[in-house]
Motif scaffolding. Structure first.
Motif, PDB file in Angstrom:
ATOM      1  N   ASN A   1     -18.830  35.351 -48.480  1.00 17.53           N
ATOM      2  CA  ASN A   1     -17.289  35.660 -48.349  1.00 17.53           C
ATOM      3  C   ASN A   1     -17.400  36.588 -46.804  1.00 17.53           C
ATOM      4  O   ASN A   1     -18.474  37.241 -46.383  1.00 17.53           O
ATOM      5  CB  ASN A   1     -16.922  36.657 -49.441  1.00 17.53           C
ATOM      6  CG  ASN A   1     -17.284  36.062 -50.790  1.00 17.53           C
ATOM      7  OD1 ASN A   1     -16.592  35.078 -50.797  1.00 17.53           O
ATOM      8  ND2 ASN A   1     -17.942  36.543 -51.662  1.00 17.53           N
TER       9      ASN A   1
ATOM     10  N   ALA B   1     -11.518  44.535 -51.212  1.00 18.35           N
ATOM     11  CA  ALA B   1     -11.636  44.692 -49.944  1.00 18.35           C
ATOM     12  C   ALA B   1     -10.514  45.710 -49.468  1.00 18.35           C
ATOM     13  O   ALA B   1     -10.592  46.248 -48.445  1.00 18.35           O
ATOM     14  CB  ALA B   1     -11.417  43.323 -49.231  1.00 18.35           C
ATOM     15  N   LEU B   2      -9.323  45.660 -50.015  1.00 13.63           N
ATOM     16  CA  LEU B   2      -8.155  46.718 -49.839  1.00 13.63           C
ATOM     17  C   LEU B   2      -8.824  48.011 -49.696  1.00 13.63           C
ATOM     18  O   LEU B   2      -8.043  48.920 -49.000  1.00 13.63           O
ATOM     19  CB  LEU B   2      -7.156  46.300 -50.463  1.00 13.63           C
ATOM     20  CG  LEU B   2      -6.344  44.933 -50.293  1.00 13.63           C
ATOM     21  CD1 LEU B   2      -5.087  44.942 -51.135  1.00 13.63           C
ATOM     22  CD2 LEU B   2      -5.889  45.081 -48.662  1.00 13.63           C
TER      23      LEU B   2
ATOM     24  N   ARG C   1     -10.765  35.711 -56.912  1.00 11.21           N
ATOM     25  CA  ARG C   1     -10.123  36.092 -55.714  1.00 11.21           C
ATOM     26  C   ARG C   1      -9.281  37.265 -55.634  1.00 11.21           C
ATOM     27  O   ARG C   1      -9.261  37.834 -54.891  1.00 11.21           O
ATOM     28  CB  ARG C   1      -9.466  34.815 -55.116  1.00 11.21           C
ATOM     29  CG  ARG C   1     -10.041  33.654 -54.888  1.00 11.21           C
ATOM     30  CD  ARG C   1      -9.554  32.118 -54.725  1.00 11.21           C
ATOM     31  NE  ARG C   1     -10.242  31.342 -54.221  1.00 11.21           N
ATOM     32  CZ  ARG C   1     -10.905  30.962 -53.256  1.00 11.21           C
ATOM     33  NH1 ARG C   1     -10.547  31.719 -52.043  1.00 11.21           N
ATOM     34  NH2 ARG C   1     -11.629  29.985 -52.741  1.00 11.21           N
ATOM     35  N   ASP C   2      -8.747  37.486 -56.773  1.00  9.43           N
ATOM     36  CA  ASP C   2      -7.693  38.791 -56.588  1.00  9.43           C
ATOM     37  C   ASP C   2      -8.603  39.915 -56.678  1.00  9.43           C
ATOM     38  O   ASP C   2      -8.296  41.017 -56.084  1.00  9.43           O
ATOM     39  CB  ASP C   2      -6.661  38.790 -57.780  1.00  9.43           C
ATOM     40  CG  ASP C   2      -5.709  38.000 -57.707  1.00  9.43           C
ATOM     41  OD1 ASP C   2      -5.388  37.263 -56.464  1.00  9.43           O
ATOM     42  OD2 ASP C   2      -5.227  37.532 -58.983  1.00  9.43           O
TER      43      ASP C   2
ATOM     44  N   LEU D   1      -9.764  40.651 -53.039  1.00 11.84           N
ATOM     45  CA  LEU D   1      -8.891  40.946 -52.279  1.00 11.84           C
ATOM     46  C   LEU D   1      -8.647  42.770 -52.537  1.00 11.84           C
ATOM     47  O   LEU D   1      -8.420  43.438 -51.328  1.00 11.84           O
ATOM     48  CB  LEU D   1      -7.612  40.168 -52.352  1.00 11.84           C
ATOM     49  CG  LEU D   1      -6.513  40.863 -51.700  1.00 11.84           C
ATOM     50  CD1 LEU D   1      -6.797  40.789 -50.188  1.00 11.84           C
ATOM     51  CD2 LEU D   1      -5.158  39.824 -51.769  1.00 11.84           C
TER      52      LEU D   1
ATOM     53  N   SER E   1      -8.666  42.571 -44.349  1.00 12.41           N
ATOM     54  CA  SER E   1      -8.835  41.604 -45.402  1.00 12.41           C
ATOM     55  C   SER E   1     -10.115  41.135 -45.833  1.00 12.41           C
ATOM     56  O   SER E   1     -11.315  41.432 -45.089  1.00 12.41           O
ATOM     57  CB  SER E   1      -7.815  40.415 -45.317  1.00 12.41           C
ATOM     58  OG  SER E   1      -7.308  39.654 -46.653  1.00 12.41           O
ATOM     59  N   VAL E   2     -10.106  39.843 -46.652  1.00 14.18           N
ATOM     60  CA  VAL E   2     -11.508  39.298 -46.905  1.00 14.18           C
ATOM     61  C   VAL E   2     -11.163  37.740 -47.195  1.00 14.18           C
ATOM     62  O   VAL E   2     -10.094  37.443 -47.554  1.00 14.18           O
ATOM     63  CB  VAL E   2     -12.074  39.789 -48.013  1.00 14.18           C
ATOM     64  CG1 VAL E   2     -11.402  39.484 -49.480  1.00 14.18           C
ATOM     65  CG2 VAL E   2     -13.523  39.339 -48.479  1.00 14.18           C
ATOM     66  N   ARG E   3     -11.971  36.946 -46.642  1.00 13.75           N
ATOM     67  CA  ARG E   3     -11.735  35.424 -46.872  1.00 13.75           C
ATOM     68  C   ARG E   3     -13.012  35.112 -47.773  1.00 13.75           C
ATOM     69  O   ARG E   3     -14.129  35.338 -47.652  1.00 13.75           O
ATOM     70  CB  ARG E   3     -12.086  34.778 -45.507  1.00 13.75           C
ATOM     71  CG  ARG E   3     -11.716  33.338 -45.589  1.00 13.75           C
ATOM     72  CD  ARG E   3     -12.072  32.649 -44.409  1.00 13.75           C
ATOM     73  NE  ARG E   3     -10.924  32.949 -43.334  1.00 13.75           N
ATOM     74  CZ  ARG E   3     -11.286  33.730 -42.495  1.00 13.75           C
ATOM     75  NH1 ARG E   3     -12.469  34.319 -42.086  1.00 13.75           N
ATOM     76  NH2 ARG E   3     -10.492  34.049 -41.635  1.00 13.75           N
TER      77      ARG E   3
END
Length: 206
Positions: A114, A55-56, A48-49, A52, A126-128
């Motif tokens: 995702n 995607a940043l 998950r990190d 994130l 962001s991303v989910r």
């Protein structure tokens, strides 16, 4: 008899194996993305990190730049139409990103991936993470009241192992390694999806 088909997207329905890496190449951020990949592989950050921070790298990029046109593998739409016309529930699942679902959204019953998140101006923020692994399909199969004995699963990578091991009709399509190939009942090596249509037709004609 097939009641549902679970299809991996990246590497099966598309020619590229990773929607993440494909978008990095399009947007010119692949060099920075390699740093994130190395950190994840080294165990310095979790999935998950990693998603994130990856995607940043696209922060504030317009949605129109992100949702790039993609070339589907030859035979993709024919396969999806064939399954739909034979009343097979089509579930497309991807560890990649939701822009890959745009060209197939009218042909599938469910698309799971995702999701890139945008602000009110259409800029990426962001991303989910919905698909950390393909175990997520277990929840959907259960919710739909499906039996794995009536499911066809198609995948190419380690992420697809859970569904390949559970589905009665499991197909490894251009598998990335022997473990994936050995987890499936059928192995297909092809540049198109037409052989998959032939197999689905043979199963449905039983």
């Amino acid at each position: 008899m097939i009641k549902a088909a679970i299809l991996d997207v990246d590497g099966v329905l598309t020619y590229f194996r990773s929607a993440w890496q494909h978008l990095h190449k399009v947007l010119g951020t692949d060099e920075w993305a390699s740093v994130n990949r190395d950190a994840y592989k080294a165990g310095l950050i979790n999935y998950r990190d990693w998603a994130l921070v990856d995607a940043l790298l696209w922060m504030d990029v317009p949605r129109t730049w992100v949702e790039v046109p993609i070339t589907l593998r030859r035979g993709t739409l024919e396969l999806l139409r064939f399954l739909r016309d034979n009343n097979v529930l089509v579930i497309a699942v991807s560890g990649g990103l939701n822009y890959t679902g745009i060209p197939i959204r009218d042909y599938v019953n469910y698309f799971i991936s995702n999701e890139l998140v945008y602000d009110e101006n259409g800029s990426l923020v962001s991303v989910r993470v919905n698909v950390e692994n393909k175990d997520i399909v277990n929840e959907l199969v259960s919710e739909l009241g499906l039996d794995w004995d009536y499911v066809m699963a198609v995948g190419d990578s380690d992420m697809d192992l859970p569904m390949l091991r559970k589905a009665r009709y499991s197909i490894a399509y251009n598998p990335v390694n022997d473990e994936v190939a050995n987890a499936a009942r059928i192995v297909i090596n092809s540049d198109t999806l037409y052989p998959l249509i032939d197999i689905a037709r043979a199963i449905l004609s039983r």
